[in-house]
Design a protein around this motif. Structure first.
Motif, PDB file in Angstrom:
ATOM      1  N   ALA A  13     -52.196 -18.422  28.963  1.00 47.96           N
ATOM      2  CA  ALA A  13     -50.959 -18.073  28.255  1.00 47.96           C
ATOM      3  C   ALA A  13     -50.956 -16.585  27.912  1.00 47.96           C
ATOM      4  O   ALA A  13     -49.950 -15.887  28.090  1.00 47.96           O
ATOM      5  N   ALA A  14     -52.107 -16.079  27.425  1.00 48.20           N
ATOM      6  CA  ALA A  14     -52.193 -14.664  27.070  1.00 48.20           C
ATOM      7  C   ALA A  14     -51.982 -13.791  28.306  1.00 48.20           C
ATOM      8  O   ALA A  14     -51.254 -12.798  28.268  1.00 48.20           O
ATOM      9  N   GLY A  15     -52.613 -14.181  29.429  1.00 48.54           N
ATOM     10  CA  GLY A  15     -52.470 -13.414  30.672  1.00 48.54           C
ATOM     11  C   GLY A  15     -51.022 -13.378  31.126  1.00 48.54           C
ATOM     12  O   GLY A  15     -50.496 -12.337  31.502  1.00 48.54           O
ATOM     13  N   THR A  16     -50.352 -14.541  31.048  1.00 53.26           N
ATOM     14  CA  THR A  16     -48.962 -14.606  31.492  1.00 53.26           C
ATOM     15  C   THR A  16     -48.059 -13.790  30.567  1.00 53.26           C
ATOM     16  O   THR A  16     -47.181 -13.043  31.038  1.00 53.26           O
ATOM     17  N   ALA A  17     -48.288 -13.903  29.266  1.00 45.92           N
ATOM     18  CA  ALA A  17     -47.469 -13.148  28.313  1.00 45.92           C
ATOM     19  C   ALA A  17     -47.664 -11.646  28.525  1.00 45.92           C
ATOM     20  O   ALA A  17     -46.696 -10.873  28.550  1.00 45.92           O
ATOM     21  N   ALA A  18     -48.916 -11.237  28.706  1.00 45.98           N
ATOM     22  CA  ALA A  18     -49.182  -9.819  28.921  1.00 45.98           C
ATOM     23  C   ALA A  18     -48.546  -9.332  30.216  1.00 45.98           C
ATOM     24  O   ALA A  18     -48.010  -8.230  30.304  1.00 45.98           O
ATOM     25  N   TRP A  19     -48.578 -10.196  31.230  1.00 45.42           N
ATOM     26  CA  TRP A  19     -47.995  -9.837  32.525  1.00 45.42           C
ATOM     27  C   TRP A  19     -46.483  -9.639  32.399  1.00 45.42           C
ATOM     28  O   TRP A  19     -45.907  -8.703  32.939  1.00 45.42           O
ATOM     29  N   ARG A  20     -45.855 -10.525  31.634  1.00 48.20           N
ATOM     30  CA  ARG A  20     -44.413 -10.389  31.405  1.00 48.20           C
ATOM     31  C   ARG A  20     -44.091  -9.119  30.635  1.00 48.20           C
ATOM     32  O   ARG A  20     -43.135  -8.409  30.944  1.00 48.20           O
ATOM     33  N   ALA A  21     -44.904  -8.863  29.604  1.00 49.28           N
ATOM     34  CA  ALA A  21     -44.676  -7.665  28.796  1.00 49.28           C
ATOM     35  C   ALA A  21     -44.830  -6.417  29.665  1.00 49.28           C
ATOM     36  O   ALA A  21     -44.042  -5.474  29.582  1.00 49.28           O
ATOM     37  N   GLN A  22     -45.828  -6.450  30.529  1.00 45.73           N
ATOM     38  CA  GLN A  22     -46.076  -5.323  31.427  1.00 45.73           C
ATOM     39  C   GLN A  22     -44.879  -5.112  32.345  1.00 45.73           C
ATOM     40  O   GLN A  22     -44.437  -3.985  32.582  1.00 45.73           O
ATOM     41  N   ASP A  23     -44.324  -6.218  32.856  1.00 41.43           N
ATOM     42  CA  ASP A  23     -43.177  -6.138  33.743  1.00 41.43           C
ATOM     43  C   ASP A  23     -41.975  -5.548  33.015  1.00 41.43           C
ATOM     44  O   ASP A  23     -41.263  -4.684  33.539  1.00 41.43           O
ATOM     45  N   ALA A  24     -41.760  -6.008  31.769  1.00 41.46           N
ATOM     46  CA  ALA A  24     -40.637  -5.502  30.969  1.00 41.46           C
ATOM     47  C   ALA A  24     -40.833  -4.016  30.690  1.00 41.46           C
ATOM     48  O   ALA A  24     -39.888  -3.215  30.773  1.00 41.46           O
ATOM     49  N   LEU A  25     -42.059  -3.629  30.377  1.00 41.24           N
ATOM     50  CA  LEU A  25     -42.350  -2.229  30.094  1.00 41.24           C
ATOM     51  C   LEU A  25     -42.106  -1.364  31.339  1.00 41.24           C
ATOM     52  O   LEU A  25     -41.529  -0.267  31.251  1.00 41.24           O
ATOM     53  N   ALA A  26     -42.503  -1.884  32.511  1.00 46.94           N
ATOM     54  CA  ALA A  26     -42.283  -1.145  33.757  1.00 46.94           C
ATOM     55  C   ALA A  26     -40.785  -0.904  33.957  1.00 46.94           C
ATOM     56  O   ALA A  26     -40.368   0.161  34.408  1.00 46.94           O
TER      57      ALA A  26
END
Ligand SMILES: Nc1nc2c(c(=O)[nH]1)N[C@H]1C(S)=C(S)[C@@H](COP(=O)(O)O)O[C@H]1N2
Ligand SMILES: [Mo]
Length: 347
Positions: free
Chosen positions: A153-166
């Motif tokens: 869950a943490a990995g997926t949330a971080a991945w989404r946040a990273q995508d939004a930040l990009a």
């Protein structure tokens, strides 16, 4: 998001498993060019961010061993492994956010891949020295299962946040991670060649294209024999991290094959460059491919493969052979091509 602590041996084996996952998805990503393969890149990204958490837990556990006075070769090797792993993770995240950390002729994505390969090899060496038994009972523990769920869950949330930040940083990329360069601008997109592939410019008058192998009617065609009547809009996507969308024009490979009449047991078509660089496609896919002589409304430049280069939609750039001189119909796959792309061009 809190990630419960893991028993030491479970942590170590988890790191190993995720490193193996990252190595596997990283390698497969290099041959993934169809949008349906997006999940390979997603798993690689989520796995990388989960690995960051695992490495942080591991460093929390072992950092006392890094105290001055405690250093020996083994500690130094472990510290190197930690540094290379963190560098691989950081360059991956930075690439996504638009800050490719290129070194010399290598793009930031290539640097990331090289660090990933180095980290994987170091993990294997590390494991050979510090092998612990697989903790079967601890793995079956409910708390471990919960920790894994938390980690995913943490990995997926971080991945989404990273995508939004990009997105916020306006660093658009294709699902492969590649960034756009010179689309629809004729020859004005980057040229990329492998290790030593650098032939002299080819004089169209001296060049011939052979259609050969398992065919009833081998052909030998001059440049003037090629009628560039077929067109295809296709994305050239290089594994070093750039892509370009172009309208390619040239000869449909299926038309060449119809004229040469492949044998009944023909399965593959191999495209070979004047340098020996080569790649093959299954027969049906090859029929739809193009031997391009033009890009946009321009004749190809030498750097882009004049007189003719393969355009293989859905395949990664390294498979789009430049300076093609032979189209060979085959009954068997060609495993040697995996070596040839690294060694071609060496005398
Ligand atoms: N003969 C030959 N073809 C080649 C290569 C090469 O080194 N030699 N490089 C490949 C790679 S890695 C890519 S990304 C594309 C790049 O095409 P471009 O140089 O026209 O941009 O060509 C491919 N075809
Ligand atoms: Mo490439």
């Amino acid at each position: 998001m809190p990630v419960p602590d893991l028993p030491p041996r479970v942590l170590d084996w988890s790191i190993l498993a995720v490193v193996a996952l990252e190595a596997a998805t990283g390698l497969v990503s290099l041959v993934t060019g169809e949008a349906s393969g997006w999940w390979v890149f997603a798993v690689h990204g989520v796995g990388g961010l989960a690995l960051a958490v695992l490495v942080a837990l591991k460093l929390r556990r072992v950092h006392p061993r890094l105290r001055p006075g405690n250093w020996n070769r083994r500690v130094a090797a472990s510290a190197l492994l930690a540094a290379v792993t963190l560098a691989a993770l950081a360059t991956g995240v930075l690439w996504v956010l638009g800050w490719g950390v290129g070194v010399w002729r290598w793009s930031g994505l290539t640097v990331h891949a090289a660090l990933g390969v180095a980290a994987t090899l170091l993990v294997v060496v590390h494991l050979a020295y510090r092998r612990h038994p697989v903790p079967t009972t601890e793995f079956r523990d409910r708390r471990t299962a919960l920790a894994y769920l938390g980690l995913a869950a943490a990995g997926t949330a971080a991945w989404r946040a990273q995508d939004a930040l990009a997105r916020l940083l306006d660093a658009p990329r294709r699902f492969t991670g590649s960034r756009e360069q010179g689309s629809f601008a004729g020859n004005a997109f980057p040229t990329t060649s492998w290790v030593a592939d650098d032939p002299d410019p080819i004089d169209a008058g001296d060049w011939t294209l052979r259609v050969e192998g398992a065919v009833a009617e081998p052909l030998e065609l001059g440049y003037a024999d090629l009628d560039p009547a077929a067109g295809e809009r296709a994305v050239l996507d290089c594994t070093s991290g750039w892509y370009t969308v172009q309208d390619w024009r040239g000869v449909r490979v299926g038309d060449l094959l119809d004229a040469a009449r492949p044998d009944a047991d023909a399965r593959w078509v191999r495209f070979t460059s004047v340098t020996g660089y080569r790649w093959s496609l299954p027969l049906a896919e090859a029929r739809d491919a193009l031997l391009a002589t033009h890009v946009g409304d321009q004749e190809l430049t030498h750097g882009h493969g004049f007189p003719a280069r393969l355009v293989a939609p859905g395949r990664r750039g390294f498979q789009w052979v430049k300076w093609v001189e032979s189209v060979e119909v085959r009954t068997r796959p060609d495993y040697g091509q995996w070596i040839a792309i690294f060694t071609s061009g060496f005398e």
